[in-house]
Each structure stands twice: as C-alpha cells, then as structure tokens.
Design a protein around this motif. Structure first.
Motif, short mmCIF file in Angstrom:
data_model
loop_
_atom_site.label_atom_id
_atom_site.label_comp_id
_atom_site.label_asym_id
_atom_site.label_seq_id
_atom_site.Cartn_x
_atom_site.Cartn_y
_atom_site.Cartn_z
N GLN A 270 0.85 -1.19 0.00
CA GLN A 270 0.00 0.00 0.00
C GLN A 270 0.89 1.24 0.00
O GLN A 270 1.92 1.27 0.66
CB GLN A 270 -0.90 0.02 1.23
CG GLN A 270 -1.99 -1.04 1.16
CD GLN A 270 -2.88 -1.00 2.37
OE1 GLN A 270 -2.73 -0.15 3.24
NE2 GLN A 270 -3.81 -1.92 2.44
N ILE A 271 0.45 2.26 -0.73
CA ILE A 271 1.29 3.44 -0.89
C ILE A 271 1.00 4.50 0.15
O ILE A 271 1.90 5.10 0.72
CB ILE A 271 1.10 3.99 -2.32
CG1 ILE A 271 1.70 3.00 -3.33
CG2 ILE A 271 1.77 5.35 -2.45
CD1 ILE A 271 1.40 3.32 -4.77
N GLY B 235 9.21 9.02 -2.71
CA GLY B 235 10.08 8.22 -3.58
C GLY B 235 9.80 6.74 -3.42
O GLY B 235 9.74 5.99 -4.40
N ILE B 236 9.61 6.31 -2.16
CA ILE B 236 9.27 4.90 -1.91
C ILE B 236 7.94 4.56 -2.58
O ILE B 236 7.79 3.50 -3.20
CB ILE B 236 9.18 4.64 -0.38
CG1 ILE B 236 10.56 4.83 0.28
CG2 ILE B 236 8.62 3.24 -0.10
CD1 ILE B 236 11.58 3.77 -0.01
N ALA B 237 6.97 5.48 -2.47
CA ALA B 237 5.65 5.25 -3.08
C ALA B 237 5.79 5.11 -4.60
O ALA B 237 5.11 4.29 -5.22
CB ALA B 237 4.71 6.39 -2.72
N THR B 238 6.67 5.90 -5.18
CA THR B 238 6.91 5.81 -6.63
C THR B 238 7.47 4.44 -7.00
O THR B 238 7.03 3.81 -7.97
CB THR B 238 7.89 6.92 -7.07
OG1 THR B 238 7.29 8.19 -6.81
CG2 THR B 238 8.23 6.80 -8.55
N LEU B 239 8.42 3.96 -6.22
CA LEU B 239 9.00 2.64 -6.49
C LEU B 239 7.93 1.54 -6.34
O LEU B 239 7.92 0.57 -7.11
CB LEU B 239 10.18 2.37 -5.56
CG LEU B 239 11.40 3.30 -5.73
CD1 LEU B 239 12.50 2.91 -4.74
CD2 LEU B 239 11.94 3.26 -7.15
N ILE B 240 7.05 1.69 -5.36
CA ILE B 240 5.98 0.70 -5.18
C ILE B 240 5.04 0.71 -6.40
O ILE B 240 4.64 -0.35 -6.89
CB ILE B 240 5.18 0.97 -3.89
CG1 ILE B 240 6.06 0.74 -2.66
CG2 ILE B 240 3.95 0.07 -3.81
CD1 ILE B 240 5.41 1.14 -1.34
N GLU B 241 4.74 1.91 -6.88
CA GLU B 241 3.88 2.01 -8.08
C GLU B 241 4.50 1.28 -9.27
O GLU B 241 3.81 0.56 -10.00
CB GLU B 241 3.72 3.48 -8.47
CG GLU B 241 2.52 4.18 -7.92
CD GLU B 241 2.34 5.52 -8.61
OE1 GLU B 241 1.56 5.57 -9.57
OE2 GLU B 241 3.01 6.49 -8.21
N VAL B 242 5.79 1.49 -9.46
CA VAL B 242 6.48 0.84 -10.58
C VAL B 242 6.51 -0.67 -10.38
O VAL B 242 6.26 -1.44 -11.31
CB VAL B 242 7.93 1.40 -10.73
CG1 VAL B 242 8.68 0.64 -11.83
CG2 VAL B 242 7.89 2.88 -11.04
N LEU B 243 6.77 -1.10 -9.14
CA LEU B 243 6.78 -2.54 -8.84
C LEU B 243 5.42 -3.16 -9.18
O LEU B 243 5.36 -4.22 -9.83
CB LEU B 243 7.10 -2.74 -7.36
CG LEU B 243 6.99 -4.18 -6.84
CD1 LEU B 243 8.07 -5.05 -7.45
CD2 LEU B 243 7.07 -4.23 -5.31
N LYS B 244 4.34 -2.51 -8.75
CA LYS B 244 3.01 -3.07 -9.00
C LYS B 244 2.71 -3.11 -10.50
O LYS B 244 2.11 -4.07 -11.00
CB LYS B 244 1.96 -2.25 -8.26
CG LYS B 244 2.03 -2.42 -6.75
CD LYS B 244 1.18 -1.44 -6.02
CE LYS B 244 -0.20 -1.96 -5.78
NZ LYS B 244 -0.96 -1.10 -4.86
N ASP B 245 3.15 -2.08 -11.21
CA ASP B 245 2.95 -2.04 -12.66
C ASP B 245 3.70 -3.19 -13.33
O ASP B 245 3.17 -3.85 -14.24
CB ASP B 245 3.42 -0.69 -13.21
CG ASP B 245 3.09 -0.53 -14.67
OD1 ASP B 245 1.90 -0.50 -15.01
OD2 ASP B 245 4.03 -0.46 -15.49
N CYS B 246 4.93 -3.42 -12.88
CA CYS B 246 5.73 -4.52 -13.44
C CYS B 246 5.10 -5.87 -13.11
O CYS B 246 5.06 -6.77 -13.95
CB CYS B 246 7.17 -4.46 -12.92
SG CYS B 246 8.15 -3.12 -13.64
N GLN B 247 4.60 -6.02 -11.89
CA GLN B 247 3.97 -7.29 -11.50
C GLN B 247 2.73 -7.57 -12.35
O GLN B 247 2.49 -8.69 -12.76
CB GLN B 247 3.60 -7.25 -10.01
CG GLN B 247 4.81 -7.37 -9.09
CD GLN B 247 4.46 -7.13 -7.63
OE1 GLN B 247 3.46 -6.51 -7.30
NE2 GLN B 247 5.32 -7.62 -6.74
#
Lengths: 147, 96
Positions: A110-111, B43-55
């Motif tokens: 979660q973000i 920045g962490i949230a951005t990396l999570i977004e990219v991770l979810k997109d890749c998944q």
C-alpha cells in the motif's frame, strides 16, 4: 532562519525557519535539522531518521494542507534543550484529516500513509492541533544522556 | 538505470515519469541506487507504483546498490520485504 546557542554544558539551540511551501526548501531544512541532531548528540542513523520524519511532516503540510500550492507560509521551529529535540510546524492550510493522521500497519504494497508511519515511528511524541489561527504539529525526540 | 541525488516531494514526480517511460518497454528493469543520497516516502511510493505495474505485466523489477542510509528508509517503511534487493549489479543480474 535564526539560530541561538547557549552553553555547551547545558545544550540549548533554537532554529526557526519561515518559508514558502515549495519543495525546494526541504533540502535546506534537511541539512540544518541533520546538523542540529548530530550536535545534540544523536547517532548518525538516529539523526537520519529524525531528518526523514521532519521532512515527511513538512511534505504533509505542502501536500495535504496546501494541496501542492508552493506560495504559502510554513513556520518550523526546532529546539534542543532539556534532554530532547522539539519541533513545531505551523501552517494556515486545510486542517489534517483525523482519519489519515493515525498510524497504520504497513509492510505491504500500500502506498498511502508511509510518511505518517515514519513520523510516529521515529518521534517519541507527536501531536496535531487545529485552531482559528491555523494548524500546529508538534513532535519531540528524547536525547540519551551523554556519558 | 542509475538514480542519483535526493528523491523527495519535489523530485519524485520526475523519477516517476522516467521510470514509467522505461518500464513500459523493458521486460526487466534494474535500478542502480548506489548514488542515491536520500529518499522519502514519496520516492518509496513511486517505487511501489512501478513494482506493481511490473507485476501486473509480468515484468521483473529489481534494485541494487542501496547505501546504508537508503536501506534504513526501506526498513523503516518495511518495504524491503516487497522488493527484490541486491548488493551489486552482478548479483542483480545473476540471481534475480
């Protein structure tokens, strides 16, 4: 920015920032708060965590109180004395949403809420107050006694 | 891709644009964070977004070269558990 220092024997430092709500000023605050924390006796990792927490609190004001507007006033006071570092942030933006300032469980993908989690995890005390004059965030970090 | 400097509220939108520009094409995305001095929750949230997109699109997303300071932020936010993180580029290439 103004600074004052009393005696080394009984550490007392006070730093005040009055700035616009533009993210470009965050790096200046980070540098100063980091130096303040190290001078007050925090170890490097504790100092970095403290810097992150204060950065997150300011980012919350820019993002949520001022909705990204970069020309609004933010006042940050940093005070080192009596065995702790105290921080007070004042703004005149929208009041914080009570449902979003509580700490939440994280560790998944979660973000939202990461910044608030960091603040509550790093600081020893955290409080938010809203009045007709604006919003006031206060937080403190205890300093360990120097041997 | 190399990430350097400070990633904070002011710079994370640039990082997001750059990563989504790359992530749309590559079957595998490896980020070198060796020169990253600072990262905040945006920045962490951005990396999570990219991770979810890749998944979602079954592509691989790995990180390597985290400094102790950056590692501390990953641990503080508990997100070290959701990323594939390696010490070196060689490890990221051979072990991922």
């Amino acid at each position: 920015m103004t600074t004052s220092e009393a005696t080394a024997e009984n550490l007392s430092m006070h730093v005040t920032f009055v700035m616009r709500s533009h993210p470009r000023y965050l790096a200046v605050v980070r540098a100063t708060v980091g130096q303040l924390a190290v001078t007050a006796g925090l170890e490097d990792s504790e100092s970095r965590a403290l810097v992150l927490a204060i950065d997150e609190a300011l980012a919350n004001v820019i993002r949520h109180a001022y909705h990204g507007r970069s020309d609004q006033r933010i006042e940050l006071e940093c005070h080192a004395a009596a065995g702790e570092l105290k921080f007070r942030i004042r703004d005149s933006g929208d009041p914080p949403d009570p449902t979003s300032i509580g700490s939440r469980e994280i560790g998944c993908d979660q973000i939202g809420g990461l910044g608030t989690h960091i603040i509550r995890d790093v600081m020893d005390t955290v409080s938010y107050r809203t009045s007709p004059e604006g919003n006031c965030f206060t937080a403190a970090k205890r300093l360990r006694r120097q041997s | 891709m190399d990430i350097e400097g400070d990633v904070d509220l002011g710079t994370s939108p640039d990082l997001r644009r750059a990563l989504f520009g790359l992530a749309g094409e590559a079957p595998r995305l490896a980020l070198n964070l060796q020169a990253l001095r600072y990262i905040d929750s945006s920045g962490i949230a951005t990396l999570i977004e990219v991770l979810k997109d890749c998944q979602r699109s079954q592509r691989q997303f790995v990180l390597f070269g985290l400094s102790p300071a950056v590692k501390e932020v990953f641990h503080l936010t508990h997100v070290h558990r959701i990323f594939q993180i390696f010490d070196t580029e060689e490890e990221a290439v051979t072990q991922a």
